[in-house]
Write an enzyme that holds these catalytic residues in place. Structure first.
Site, mmCIF file in Angstrom:
data_model
loop_
_atom_site.group_PDB
_atom_site.id
_atom_site.type_symbol
_atom_site.label_atom_id
_atom_site.label_comp_id
_atom_site.label_asym_id
_atom_site.label_seq_id
_atom_site.Cartn_x
_atom_site.Cartn_y
_atom_site.Cartn_z
ATOM 1 N N GLU A 130 9.936 16.055 16.199
ATOM 2 C CA GLU A 130 10.622 15.718 14.957
ATOM 3 C C GLU A 130 10.375 16.844 13.958
ATOM 4 O O GLU A 130 9.244 17.294 13.794
ATOM 5 C CB GLU A 130 10.075 14.402 14.388
ATOM 6 C CG GLU A 130 10.706 14.069 13.038
ATOM 7 C CD GLU A 130 10.240 12.727 12.460
ATOM 8 O OE1 GLU A 130 9.048 12.403 12.583
ATOM 9 O OE2 GLU A 130 11.092 12.028 11.893
ATOM 10 N N SER A 136 4.650 7.757 10.306
ATOM 11 C CA SER A 136 4.667 8.584 11.516
ATOM 12 C C SER A 136 4.483 7.730 12.774
ATOM 13 O O SER A 136 3.856 6.666 12.739
ATOM 14 C CB SER A 136 3.551 9.624 11.443
ATOM 15 O OG SER A 136 2.301 8.976 11.389
ATOM 16 N N GLY A 163 1.848 4.790 13.563
ATOM 17 C CA GLY A 163 2.498 3.560 14.034
ATOM 18 C C GLY A 163 1.830 3.006 15.284
ATOM 19 O O GLY A 163 1.635 1.795 15.412
ATOM 20 N N LYS A 196 0.869 -1.176 0.000
ATOM 21 C CA LYS A 196 0.000 0.000 0.000
ATOM 22 C C LYS A 196 0.913 1.235 0.000
ATOM 23 O O LYS A 196 1.500 1.607 1.013
ATOM 24 C CB LYS A 196 -0.925 0.002 1.231
ATOM 25 C CG LYS A 196 -1.927 1.148 1.198
ATOM 26 C CD LYS A 196 -1.730 1.991 2.431
ATOM 27 C CE LYS A 196 -2.260 3.377 2.433
ATOM 28 N NZ LYS A 196 -1.897 4.303 1.408
ATOM 29 N N GLU A 220 8.786 1.218 11.550
ATOM 30 C CA GLU A 220 9.901 2.164 11.380
ATOM 31 C C GLU A 220 9.291 3.548 11.425
ATOM 32 O O GLU A 220 8.601 3.954 10.491
ATOM 33 C CB GLU A 220 10.605 1.945 10.033
ATOM 34 C CG GLU A 220 11.195 0.569 9.833
ATOM 35 C CD GLU A 220 12.343 0.262 10.766
ATOM 36 O OE1 GLU A 220 12.875 1.191 11.409
ATOM 37 O OE2 GLU A 220 12.692 -0.922 10.867
ATOM 38 N N CYS A 267 13.508 9.912 7.938
ATOM 39 C CA CYS A 267 13.402 9.489 9.335
ATOM 40 C C CYS A 267 14.782 9.554 9.963
ATOM 41 O O CYS A 267 14.968 10.063 11.053
ATOM 42 C CB CYS A 267 12.811 8.092 9.435
ATOM 43 S SG CYS A 267 13.579 6.883 8.378
HETATM 44 P P1 NDP Z 1 1.638 8.581 7.863
HETATM 45 O O1 NDP Z 1 2.162 7.819 8.993
HETATM 46 O O2 NDP Z 1 0.312 9.216 7.985
HETATM 47 O O3 NDP Z 1 1.576 7.661 6.546
HETATM 48 C C1 NDP Z 1 2.417 6.573 6.278
HETATM 49 C C2 NDP Z 1 1.633 5.486 5.550
HETATM 50 O O4 NDP Z 1 0.607 5.004 6.409
HETATM 51 C C3 NDP Z 1 0.919 5.975 4.291
HETATM 52 O O5 NDP Z 1 0.882 4.945 3.329
HETATM 53 C C4 NDP Z 1 -0.469 6.250 4.819
HETATM 54 O O6 NDP Z 1 -1.473 6.240 3.823
HETATM 55 C C5 NDP Z 1 -0.650 5.090 5.760
HETATM 56 N N1 NDP Z 1 -1.713 5.269 6.744
HETATM 57 C C6 NDP Z 1 -2.239 6.424 7.211
HETATM 58 N N2 NDP Z 1 -3.236 6.160 8.087
HETATM 59 C C7 NDP Z 1 -3.347 4.818 8.173
HETATM 60 C C8 NDP Z 1 -4.197 3.936 8.901
HETATM 61 N N3 NDP Z 1 -5.141 4.388 9.715
HETATM 62 N N4 NDP Z 1 -4.029 2.615 8.751
HETATM 63 C C9 NDP Z 1 -3.068 2.131 7.936
HETATM 64 N N5 NDP Z 1 -2.250 2.919 7.194
HETATM 65 C C10 NDP Z 1 -2.369 4.250 7.321
HETATM 66 O O7 NDP Z 1 2.719 9.640 7.526
HETATM 67 P P2 NDP Z 1 2.519 10.949 6.672
HETATM 68 O O8 NDP Z 1 2.866 10.535 5.336
HETATM 69 O O9 NDP Z 1 1.208 11.620 6.772
HETATM 70 O O10 NDP Z 1 3.575 11.894 7.385
HETATM 71 C C11 NDP Z 1 3.306 12.466 8.654
HETATM 72 C C12 NDP Z 1 4.563 12.520 9.478
HETATM 73 O O11 NDP Z 1 5.108 11.222 9.620
HETATM 74 C C13 NDP Z 1 5.684 13.313 8.883
HETATM 75 O O12 NDP Z 1 5.547 14.658 9.167
HETATM 76 C C14 NDP Z 1 6.872 12.697 9.543
HETATM 77 O O13 NDP Z 1 7.035 13.281 10.802
HETATM 78 C C15 NDP Z 1 6.492 11.274 9.689
HETATM 79 N N6 NDP Z 1 7.018 10.403 8.646
HETATM 80 C C16 NDP Z 1 8.013 9.566 8.957
HETATM 81 C C17 NDP Z 1 8.543 8.755 7.995
HETATM 82 C C18 NDP Z 1 9.651 7.826 8.266
HETATM 83 O O14 NDP Z 1 10.362 7.447 7.347
HETATM 84 N N7 NDP Z 1 9.821 7.386 9.499
HETATM 85 C C19 NDP Z 1 8.062 8.782 6.626
HETATM 86 C C20 NDP Z 1 6.976 9.681 6.396
HETATM 87 C C21 NDP Z 1 6.492 10.451 7.387
HETATM 88 P P3 NDP Z 1 -1.964 7.622 3.135
HETATM 89 O O15 NDP Z 1 -0.804 8.149 2.394
HETATM 90 O O16 NDP Z 1 -3.055 7.156 2.258
HETATM 91 O O17 NDP Z 1 -2.404 8.507 4.247
#
Ligand code: NDP
Length: 487
Positions: A390, A234, A238, A171, A255, A289
Site C-alpha cells: 500500500e 493499518s 488491525g 480513541k 477497516e 484507504c
Molecule cells: P495505526 O494502525 O498504527 O493507527 C490507527 C489507530 O490505532 C490510532 O488511533 C492508533 O493510536 C491506534 N493504535 C495503534 N496501536 C494500537 C494498539 N496496539 N492497540 C489499539 N490501538 C492502537 O495507523 P498509523 O496511523 O500509524 O498509520 C500506519 C499505516 O496505516 C499507514 O501508513 C497506512 O498504510 C495505514 N492507515 C490506513 C488507514 C485507513 O484508513 N485504512 C488510516 C491510517 C493509516 P496512535 O495514534 O496513538 O498510535
C-alpha cells in the site's frame, strides 16, 4: 490545553502527562492533549456503562432526534473545527470542510435510521408457537480512529453506535485529537424532546480518551467491559486488534489498508477518468484507504492519458492547507513521507520513470513541513514495492495492459481488496469487472464515493465487517431470538 472527555466532564489524565500536537505544514505546536492511561480508560468505561442504562431506554425516535440536534451544534462550530483539523492534520481547508460535510451527512443518515430498525415475526413448526427476532444494543463500544480522516471515521462509528442505543468511547489517533474533541464537546450538548420533556444526551454516552495506542488502545481491546471494537487503521494493527479483542469474544469491525486498482479501457470517457484519477489518488495528499493506488491503462490510450494527467498534476499547488492557493497539503507524518519516498526510489531503481514529481516539494516555507510533490510513475515493474505494498501518499504507479482479462488479473493480485474501479462504456466489460473484482466496493465510471447509503468495507487484508449503510447498524445490535408458545 485540551482535556479528556469522561462522563460529560473535561478532565486531565490521572497520569498528568501531556503530548504536543504539531502542525505537519510548519512543525509548530497547535495544542497539547492529555496522555491518557489505562486508568483513564477504566473511568471512561464506568461512565459509559452508567450512561448506557439511561440511553438504551430512550426511544429510538428520540435517539434520532438527538443525533439531528447534534448536527446543528457541529455546524455552529464548523469553521473552528475545520481550521483545527487543517492545523493538526495538514489537509487543505477545502478538504477539512468536505470532511465535516461528510461527517454531518453520516450522522444525519443514522439519525433517520434510528427508528427504522426492524425485527421479525417467524412462523415455527410447532403448533401454537411463533418466533420473534428483536434487536438490542450491545453496551459499551469503542471507536479507534486513524489520523487521515479523524472526523468522518469517528462519525462512522459514533453515528450507528448511538442510533442503536449504545454508548461509546472514542480513541483518536495521537496526532489528530483536537478537532475530534471540539466536535464531541458540541455533540455532548445535544438535546431531544420538547419543552419540559427536553433532555440532554446522558453524560458519559460519548467519552474521548486521548493517548497512545499502546496504552489507551490496548486497554480498550483487553477490557472485557468494552463489548464492541470498531477500528480503522493499518492492517498490521488491525491483526493485533483482532487477536487481542478476539480473546474477549468482542464484536469487531476492521477497516484497514487498500491498494485500489483503477482500470481505464480505450472506450472510456478519458476526460472524466483523468480528472477522477487525480482526485482519487491525490485528495488528502494521497492518504486514503480508498484511493487509486494502481492505475491500469489500455495500451492504445495510455500515452495520451498519462500526458493529460501529468499536465493536471504539474498545475497542482502544494502548500500549507490554510492557504487558499494550496491544492494539496503536506503528508501527515515525517515517517509517512519517508515511506513514500522509499517506495518511489525503489521503483526508480528498478527502471520506473517519474513523469511528474518524484521528490520533496521545495521553496518558500515548504522545508518546514512534510511536503512531497504529486508523483506519476511509468514503466513500473510488477514486483516494485509500490506495486505490491500500500502506498499511503501522493504517488501513482501506472501500468499498461492489452486486454481486460489481463487487467483484472493484475488488479486482483494485491493482498488487499477495498475498492476497484473500471472506466468503460462497454456494458459487457463493466459487468465482467463487477463480477470478477475481488473488492468490497466496485465502481463503474466513478470512484471512491463513500456513500453513507451503501455498505463500505473490504475483503482479504482490507478488513472485516462493514461501515455505512443500514448494514452498519447490524454491527451495533445483537439479534435476540424469542419463542412464544400459546398454552
Ligand atoms: P495505526 O494502525 O498504527 O493507527 C490507527 C489507530 O490505532 C490510532 O488511533 C492508533 O493510536 C491506534 N493504535 C495503534 N496501536 C494500537 C494498539 N496496539 N492497540 C489499539 N490501538 C492502537 O495507523 P498509523 O496511523 O500509524 O498509520 C500506519 C499505516 O496505516 C499507514 O501508513 C497506512 O498504510 C495505514 N492507515 C490506513 C488507514 C485507513 O484508513 N485504512 C488510516 C491510517 C493509516 P496512535 O495514534 O496513538 O498510535
Amino acid at each position: 490545553m485540551a482535556k479528556l472527555l469522561i462522563g460529560g466532564e473535561q478532565v486531565d489524565s490521572v497520569g498528568k502527562e501531556t503530548t504536543e500536537v504539531r502542525n505537519p505544514a510548519t512543525g509548530e505546536v497547535v495544542d497539547s492533549v492529555p496522555k491518557g492511561t489505562s486508568r483513564d480508560v477504566e473511568q471512561a468505561i464506568g461512565a459509559a456503562e452508567t450512561a448506557f442504562k439511561e440511553w438504551a431506554d430512550v426511544t429510538a425516535e428520540d435517539r434520532g432526534k438527538m443525533l439531528m440536534n447534534a448536527c446543528g451544534l457541529i455546524k455552529e462550530k464548523s469553521k473552528e473545527i475545520a481550521q483545527l483539523l487543517t492545523q493538526e492534520q495538514g489537509k487543505t481547508l477545502f478538504e477539512a470542510n468536505l470532511e465535516i460535510h461528510h461527517l454531518l451527512h453520516g450522522l444525519e443518515f443514522y439519525a433517520g435510521l434510528a427508528s427504522k430498525v426492524r425485527g421479525a415475526h417467524v412462523p415455527l413448526p410447532q403448533k401454537n408457537a411463533y418466533g420473534m427476532v428483536i434487536h438490542q444494543p450491545i453496551g459499551v463500544c469503542a471507536g479507534i480512529i486513524p489520523w487521515n480522516f479523524p472526523l468522518t471515521l469517528m462519525g462512522t462509528k459514533l453515528g450507528p453506535a448511538l442510533a442503536a442505543g449504545n454508548t461509546i468511547i472514542i480513541k483518536p489517533a495521537s496526532t489528530t485529537p483536537l478537532a475530534t474533541l471540539l466536535c464531541i464537546e458540541q455533540i455532548q450538548k445535544a438535546t431531544y424532546g420538547e419543552g419540559k420533556q427536553q433532555r440532554t444526551l446522558p453524560k458519559g454516552s460519548i467519552n474521548v480518551v486521548t493517548g497512545p495506542g499502546s496504552t489507551v488502545g490496548e486497554e480498550l481491546l483487553k477490557n472485557p467491559r468494552v463489548r464492541r471494537i470498531a477500528f480503522t487503521g493499518s492492517t498490521e494493527v488491525g491483526r493485533h486488534v483482532m487477536e487481542v479483542a478476539g480473546r474477549e469474544i468482542k464484536r469487531i469491525t476492521l477497516e484497514l489498508g487498500g491498494s485500489d486498482p483503477m482500470i481505464v479501457m480505450e472506450d472510456a470517457n478519458l476526460e472524466a477518468a483523468v480528472r477522477m484519477a487525480d482526485v482519487g489518488r491525490f485528495f488528502n495528499c494521497g492518504q486514503m484507504c480508498l484511493g487509486v493506488k494502481r492505475l491500469f491503462l489500455q495500451e492504445s490510450i495510455a500515452d495520451k492519458f498519462i500526458g493529460n494527467l501529468a499536465e493536471l498534476l504539474k498545475k497542482k499547488t502544494v502548500g500549507n492547507g490554510m492557504s487558499k492557493e494550496s491544492r494539496m497539503g503536506p503528508l501527515h507524518l515525517d515517517y509517512q513521507r519517508k515511506e513514500v519516498e522509499e517506495q518511489v526510489e525503489d521503483a526508480k531503481a528498478r527502471g520506473a520513470k517519474a513523469v511528474v514529481g518524484g521528490e520533496r516539494a521545495k521553496g518558500g516555507d515548504l522545508g518546514r513541513g512534510f511536503f512531497y510533490l504529486p508523483t506519476l510513475l511509468t514503466d513500473v515493474p510488477d514486483d516494485a514495492r509500490i506495486s505490491t505494498e500500500e502506498c499511503f501518499g501522493p504517488a501513482l504507479p501506472v501500468f499498461k495492459f492489452k486486454d481486460l482479462d489481463e487487467a483484472i488479473e493484475k488488479a486482483n493480485s494485491s493482498i488487499y481488496g477495498l475498492g476497484s474501479s473500471i472506466w468503460t462504456r462497454n456494458m459487457l466489460a463493466a459487468n465482467k469487472a463487477i463480477e470478477k473484482f475481488q473488492a468490497g466496493n466496485v465502481w463503474v465510471n466513478s470512484l471512491h464515493y463513500g456513500y453513507d447509503e451503501l455498505p463500505f468495507g473490504g475483503v482479504k487484508a482490507s478488513g472485516v465487517g462493514r461501515e455505512h449503510g443500514p448494514e452498519a447498524l447490524d454491527y451495533y445490535l445483537e439479534p435476540k431470538a424469542v419463542v412464544i408458545v400459546n398454552v
